[in-house]
Design a protein around this motif. Structure first.
Motif, PDB file in Angstrom:
ATOM      1  N   HIS A 143      25.696 -37.264   1.148  1.00  0.00           N
ATOM      2  CA  HIS A 143      24.858 -36.101   1.385  1.00  0.00           C
ATOM      3  C   HIS A 143      23.765 -36.036   0.361  1.00  0.00           C
ATOM      4  O   HIS A 143      23.505 -36.509  -0.672  1.00  0.00           O
ATOM      5  CB  HIS A 143      25.843 -34.903   1.160  1.00  0.00           C
ATOM      6  CG  HIS A 143      26.566 -34.628  -0.142  1.00  0.00           C
ATOM      7  ND1 HIS A 143      25.880 -34.192  -1.201  1.00  0.00           N
ATOM      8  CD2 HIS A 143      27.628 -35.118  -0.401  1.00  0.00           C
ATOM      9  CE1 HIS A 143      26.496 -34.258  -2.327  1.00  0.00           C
ATOM     10  NE2 HIS A 143      27.678 -34.650  -2.216  1.00  0.00           N
ATOM     11  N   GLY A 144      22.844 -34.905   0.481  1.00  0.00           N
ATOM     12  CA  GLY A 144      21.821 -34.739  -0.360  1.00  0.00           C
ATOM     13  C   GLY A 144      22.179 -33.843  -1.462  1.00  0.00           C
ATOM     14  O   GLY A 144      23.244 -33.068  -1.318  1.00  0.00           O
ATOM     15  N   TRP A 184      28.051 -33.525   7.266  1.00  0.00           N
ATOM     16  CA  TRP A 184      28.218 -34.625   8.131  1.00  0.00           C
ATOM     17  C   TRP A 184      29.344 -34.173   9.392  1.00  0.00           C
ATOM     18  O   TRP A 184      29.557 -34.967  10.198  1.00  0.00           O
ATOM     19  CB  TRP A 184      28.901 -36.069   7.411  1.00  0.00           C
ATOM     20  CG  TRP A 184      27.942 -36.437   6.793  1.00  0.00           C
ATOM     21  CD1 TRP A 184      28.219 -36.511   5.196  1.00  0.00           C
ATOM     22  CD2 TRP A 184      26.666 -36.946   6.890  1.00  0.00           C
ATOM     23  NE1 TRP A 184      27.081 -37.193   4.706  1.00  0.00           N
ATOM     24  CE2 TRP A 184      25.914 -37.132   5.537  1.00  0.00           C
ATOM     25  CE3 TRP A 184      25.819 -37.299   7.831  1.00  0.00           C
ATOM     26  CZ2 TRP A 184      24.912 -38.145   5.281  1.00  0.00           C
ATOM     27  CZ3 TRP A 184      24.461 -38.039   7.712  1.00  0.00           C
ATOM     28  CH2 TRP A 184      24.170 -38.359   6.595  1.00  0.00           C
ATOM     29  N   HIS A 225      21.241 -39.199   2.785  1.00  0.00           N
ATOM     30  CA  HIS A 225      20.141 -38.085   3.169  1.00  0.00           C
ATOM     31  C   HIS A 225      19.836 -37.590   1.663  1.00  0.00           C
ATOM     32  O   HIS A 225      20.481 -37.383   0.784  1.00  0.00           O
ATOM     33  CB  HIS A 225      20.906 -36.921   3.779  1.00  0.00           C
ATOM     34  CG  HIS A 225      19.705 -35.773   4.245  1.00  0.00           C
ATOM     35  ND1 HIS A 225      20.228 -34.330   3.563  1.00  0.00           N
ATOM     36  CD2 HIS A 225      18.749 -35.811   4.758  1.00  0.00           C
ATOM     37  CE1 HIS A 225      19.175 -33.797   3.934  1.00  0.00           C
ATOM     38  NE2 HIS A 225      18.386 -34.365   4.998  1.00  0.00           N
ATOM     39  N   SER A 226      18.519 -37.788   1.651  1.00  0.00           N
ATOM     40  CA  SER A 226      17.729 -37.206   0.510  1.00  0.00           C
ATOM     41  C   SER A 226      18.339 -37.697  -0.993  1.00  0.00           C
ATOM     42  O   SER A 226      18.054 -38.939  -1.035  1.00  0.00           O
ATOM     43  CB  SER A 226      17.829 -35.446   0.433  1.00  0.00           C
ATOM     44  OG  SER A 226      16.919 -35.116  -0.298  1.00  0.00           O
ATOM     45  N   MET A 258      17.568 -41.532   4.931  1.00  0.00           N
ATOM     46  CA  MET A 258      17.067 -40.195   5.921  1.00  0.00           C
ATOM     47  C   MET A 258      16.466 -39.036   4.976  1.00  0.00           C
ATOM     48  O   MET A 258      17.097 -38.687   4.097  1.00  0.00           O
ATOM     49  CB  MET A 258      18.633 -39.727   6.395  1.00  0.00           C
ATOM     50  CG  MET A 258      18.233 -38.663   7.618  1.00  0.00           C
ATOM     51  SD  MET A 258      19.782 -37.886   8.117  1.00  0.00           S
ATOM     52  CE  MET A 258      20.751 -39.242   8.416  1.00  0.00           C
ATOM     53  N   ASN A 259      15.267 -38.841   5.037  1.00  0.00           N
ATOM     54  CA  ASN A 259      14.582 -37.794   4.623  1.00  0.00           C
ATOM     55  C   ASN A 259      14.733 -38.244   3.272  1.00  0.00           C
ATOM     56  O   ASN A 259      14.818 -37.455   2.138  1.00  0.00           O
ATOM     57  CB  ASN A 259      15.034 -36.557   4.686  1.00  0.00           C
ATOM     58  CG  ASN A 259      15.173 -36.348   6.290  1.00  0.00           C
ATOM     59  OD1 ASN A 259      16.255 -36.030   6.776  1.00  0.00           O
ATOM     60  ND2 ASN A 259      13.922 -36.253   6.954  1.00  0.00           N
ATOM     61  N   SER A 260      14.358 -39.595   2.694  1.00  0.00           N
ATOM     62  CA  SER A 260      14.698 -39.959   1.411  1.00  0.00           C
ATOM     63  C   SER A 260      13.594 -41.003   1.134  1.00  0.00           C
ATOM     64  O   SER A 260      12.821 -41.466   1.958  1.00  0.00           O
ATOM     65  CB  SER A 260      15.914 -40.539   0.991  1.00  0.00           C
ATOM     66  OG  SER A 260      16.322 -40.790  -0.183  1.00  0.00           O
ATOM     67  N   HIS A 262      12.662 -31.620   6.580  1.00  0.00           N
ATOM     68  CA  HIS A 262      13.724 -32.374   5.651  1.00  0.00           C
ATOM     69  C   HIS A 262      15.239 -32.458   6.305  1.00  0.00           C
ATOM     70  O   HIS A 262      15.646 -33.272   5.856  1.00  0.00           O
ATOM     71  CB  HIS A 262      13.571 -31.923   4.320  1.00  0.00           C
ATOM     72  CG  HIS A 262      14.166 -32.653   3.109  1.00  0.00           C
ATOM     73  ND1 HIS A 262      13.487 -33.960   2.903  1.00  0.00           N
ATOM     74  CD2 HIS A 262      15.341 -32.510   2.625  1.00  0.00           C
ATOM     75  CE1 HIS A 262      14.332 -34.375   1.875  1.00  0.00           C
ATOM     76  NE2 HIS A 262      15.300 -33.479   1.732  1.00  0.00           N
ATOM     77  N   SER A 279      16.630 -33.395   9.045  1.00  0.00           N
ATOM     78  CA  SER A 279      16.757 -34.220  10.312  1.00  0.00           C
ATOM     79  C   SER A 279      18.041 -34.171  11.054  1.00  0.00           C
ATOM     80  O   SER A 279      18.245 -34.064  12.171  1.00  0.00           O
ATOM     81  CB  SER A 279      16.189 -35.484  10.314  1.00  0.00           C
ATOM     82  OG  SER A 279      14.813 -35.618   9.855  1.00  0.00           O
ATOM     83  N   TYR A 280      19.269 -34.006  10.271  1.00  0.00           N
ATOM     84  CA  TYR A 280      20.346 -34.439  10.949  1.00  0.00           C
ATOM     85  C   TYR A 280      20.776 -33.166  11.633  1.00  0.00           C
ATOM     86  O   TYR A 280      21.802 -33.170  12.525  1.00  0.00           O
ATOM     87  CB  TYR A 280      21.528 -34.854   9.671  1.00  0.00           C
ATOM     88  CG  TYR A 280      21.840 -33.663   8.795  1.00  0.00           C
ATOM     89  CD1 TYR A 280      22.792 -32.596   8.819  1.00  0.00           C
ATOM     90  CD2 TYR A 280      20.776 -33.256   7.677  1.00  0.00           C
ATOM     91  CE1 TYR A 280      23.075 -31.671   8.041  1.00  0.00           C
ATOM     92  CE2 TYR A 280      21.246 -32.377   6.643  1.00  0.00           C
ATOM     93  CZ  TYR A 280      22.191 -31.686   6.904  1.00  0.00           C
ATOM     94  OH  TYR A 280      22.288 -30.721   5.933  1.00  0.00           O
ATOM     95  N   VAL A 336      18.846 -38.685  15.885  1.00  0.00           N
ATOM     96  CA  VAL A 336      19.397 -39.094  14.482  1.00  0.00           C
ATOM     97  C   VAL A 336      20.628 -40.019  14.980  1.00  0.00           C
ATOM     98  O   VAL A 336      20.976 -41.140  14.485  1.00  0.00           O
ATOM     99  CB  VAL A 336      19.607 -38.098  13.318  1.00  0.00           C
ATOM    100  CG1 VAL A 336      20.443 -38.880  12.311  1.00  0.00           C
ATOM    101  CG2 VAL A 336      18.534 -37.746  12.725  1.00  0.00           C
TER     102      VAL A 336
END
Length: 257
Positions: A25-26, A34, A91-92, A115-117, A238, A240-241, A248
């Motif tokens: 995770h971010g 998730w 993510h991130s 992902m968005n990273s 940011h 996207s999920y 995705v």
């Protein structure tokens, strides 16, 4: 499930069977992000979700959580589960941690998804923003955290995803002040790992949003020039999920299979 790492608890979940997929995770998120994607991926694969240091049910271990230290905690879980080869999706901030693992153990990685990273380190402007956020959060933690979450979405999506945003705010507030500051400090000093996009043996994919308020899409495209990285462009922000969940999931399943 809880595992001890440096005398502190790490939380992780483990579901499904087959090829291992590690989901990271971010910032201000935790493995609950998730909750919609993981069960769908677990129908055909083994899916491990991990709370990174100072987030969710994983404790803080210091005043700075470097991306290397977060990667150490992830490795503790993977070693415990005896998982050697895996796909890893971040993510991130989770992408920054995934990059560290990919640099350390390239032979263990079957595929890397950011992902968005980004592979790039913080710019001076981004470091200044983090420093300001650290000072403000000490004065009014709840206000800054809740405001930060809504700002990650494309503005046109805030009403559409109002319920999801409220849920994300509540999850974000589970991150203690120390976890907030330690992660910000760690992200400020992360290394440039752009080289991994050019010289690495595993498959790579970057998912990014055209209207991401955190990452410049032009920078993402520039990073992948003259590489074999698969680029997936989505129209929103940011998150996207959430904003582009079905796309995705489809891209992840295609990439892994």
């Amino acid at each position: 499930m809880i595992l001890q790492h440096k005398d502190s608890p790490i939380y992780f979940s483990d579901q499904g069977k087959g090829t291992a997929i590690i989901l990271l995770h971010g910032f201000l998120e935790n493995s609950s992000m998730w909750k919609r994607l993981a069960p769908k991926l677990a129908k055909k694969h083994r899916v491990i979700c991990i709370d990174l240091l100072g987030h969710g049910d994983t404790a803080c271990i210091g005043y700075i959580h470097t991306m290397d230290e977060m990667a150490d905690a992830v490795q503790t879980v993977l070693n415990h589960l005896k998982i050697r080869r895996y796909y890893i999706v971040g993510h991130s901030m989770g992408g920054y941690v995934a990059l560290v693992l990919a640099e350390r153990l390239p032979d263990n990685i079957k595929g890397l998804v950011l992902m968005n990273s980004t592979t790039k380190p913080d710019s001076p402007e981004r470091i200044a923003l983090r420093n300001r956020a650290i000072e403000v959060v000490k004065q009014n933690y709840e206000t800054l955290v809740t405001m930060s979450i809504a700002n990650l979405f494309r503005p046109e999506n805030t009403e559409k995803f109002a319920d999801e945003i409220e849920w994300l705010k509540q999850e974000a507030l589970r991150t203690p002040l120390q976890g907030y500051i330690a992660a910000q400090e760690g992200m400020k000093i992360r290394q440039d790992l752009d080289v991994l996009l050019h010289f690495s043996p595993y498959k790579k994919m970057i998912i990014y949003g055209l209207n991401d308020p955190v990452l410049d899409p032009k920078s993402i495209i520039q990073q992948t020039l003259n590489t074999e990285v698969k680029l997936v462009e989505l129209p929103d922000g940011h998150m996207s999920y959430i904003e582009n969940e079905s796309e995705v999931l489809q891209e992840l399943m295609h990439f892994i299979e």
